[in-house]
Design an enzyme around this catalytic site. Structure first.
Site: not given
Length: 331
Positions: A164, A185
């Site tokens: 992230d 991600d």
């Protein structure tokens, strides 16, 4: 008298709109931040705090070379700020935190009309775990940057993390000539953003466990969000998927991007769209490199028409009102 009021309202409306766009492209004030020597402030946050509330003119904060250990926040009521570093290898903002994906990023920007150039934003939380190569230790979400505000431009910036890394939360954003590093991600969110000539570096712990470059969160057919990557490259040390659907209508397009052999043959993962992956819009256009072979891609990857390509062009997708052309010049 009654006819005068609408005219007054319209004039005020356009005044407010102009103020939101920072009064043109002229910088009215420059603030110097430095770790040593002559500088108005020693921390970046102190310089941001000094900018007036509801600022309506471009203010440049020049950040001298150095390592700044702090979490930097640009609040919603302080638009029209330029953060100008002295090169992403020389001006580095680093923070160590992982409490949640909704807080505690190294850089949080809530205001519209923000420019950053020549800066590294790094979340160092997972670095020790990654370097230990101990697969039993848990990696946590840890944002290097989280960007909310509309009309934000990042030029020659680096975003370094693991999971992230870059929370491209919402609004229109333009990333040009940037470096983005992570494994899982690490470009994600609900933003409507254009990434031009950005270098994406995959740094995975397990070469046999593919990561994910993107996790875009488009929620419905009418949602205008999505990520478009033009040019640039994807390289690294472990296998990676181009994206997975954080929300069922996830939308990501790569154009003219170089893919090294780390890109998986399938390319994309349905995730939240598993029941109907056709709701996603995942496409690759004129990409090149050993990882760009699409013969084994998921069958629901889209083939874009010429009108689709126009929709996802820079001018149509994020710059239809010309906001990028009206930004202050970075010098």
């Amino acid at each position: 008298m009654m006819s005068f009021l609408p005219i007054l309202f319209i004039n005020c409306f356009f005044c407010l709109g102009k103020a939101t766009d920072c009064g043109g492209n002229h910088v009215t004030e420059t603030i110097i931040v430095g770790k040593y020597g002559q500088a108005a402030f020693r921390t970046i946050q102190a310089a941001i705090d000094s900018v007036k509330t509801n600022n309506d003119q471009w203010v440049k904060i020049h950040i001298k070379a150095g390592l700044y250990i702090e979490s930097v926040v640009i609040p919603k009521h302080k638009p029209c700020i330029i953060l100008k570093g002295e090169g992403s290898r020389r001006t580095i903002i680093s923070h160590w935190d992982h409490h949640s994906i909704n807080n505690n990023a190294t850089f949080l920007s809530f205001a519209p009309n923000v420019i950053a150039s020549g800066i590294t934003f790094k979340n160092s939380y997972n670095v020790a775990i990654y370097k230990s190569n101990d697969l039993r230790r848990k990696i946590e979400p840890a944002n290097a940057a989280k960007v909310y505000g509309d009309k934000c431009f990042f030029h020659k910036c680096s975003f370094i993390g693991y999971q992230d890394t870059l929370f491209d939360h919402s609004g229109r954003h333009y990333f040009k000539d940037c470096y983005i590093q992570g494994d899982t991600d690490f470009v994600y969110g609900y933003g409507r953003s254009y990434y031009r000539n950005c270098s994406i570096k995959v740094m995975g712990r397990n070469p046999n466990l593919p990561g994910f470059v993107t996790a875009q969160g488009r929620k419905s057919r009418d949602d205008r969000s999505g990520f478009v990557f033009e040019g640039g490259s994807i390289k690294g040390n472990s296998k990676v998927n181009l994206g997975r659907a954080w929300r069922p209508y996830s939308r990501v397009i790569f154009r003219n991007t170089y893919f090294s052999d780390i890109v998986t043959p399938q390319g994309w993962v349905a995730w939240t769209a598993a029941n109907n992956p056709n709701t996603t819009t995942y496409a690759e256009v004129d990409c090149k490199g050993p990882g760009a072979n699409t013969s084994k891609r998921v069958p629901w990857m889209k083939k874009l028409s010429s009108s689709d390509l126009n929709e996802f062009s820079f001018a149509s997708f994020i710059n239809s009102d010309g906001w990028v052309d009206n930004l202050s010049t970075i010098s």
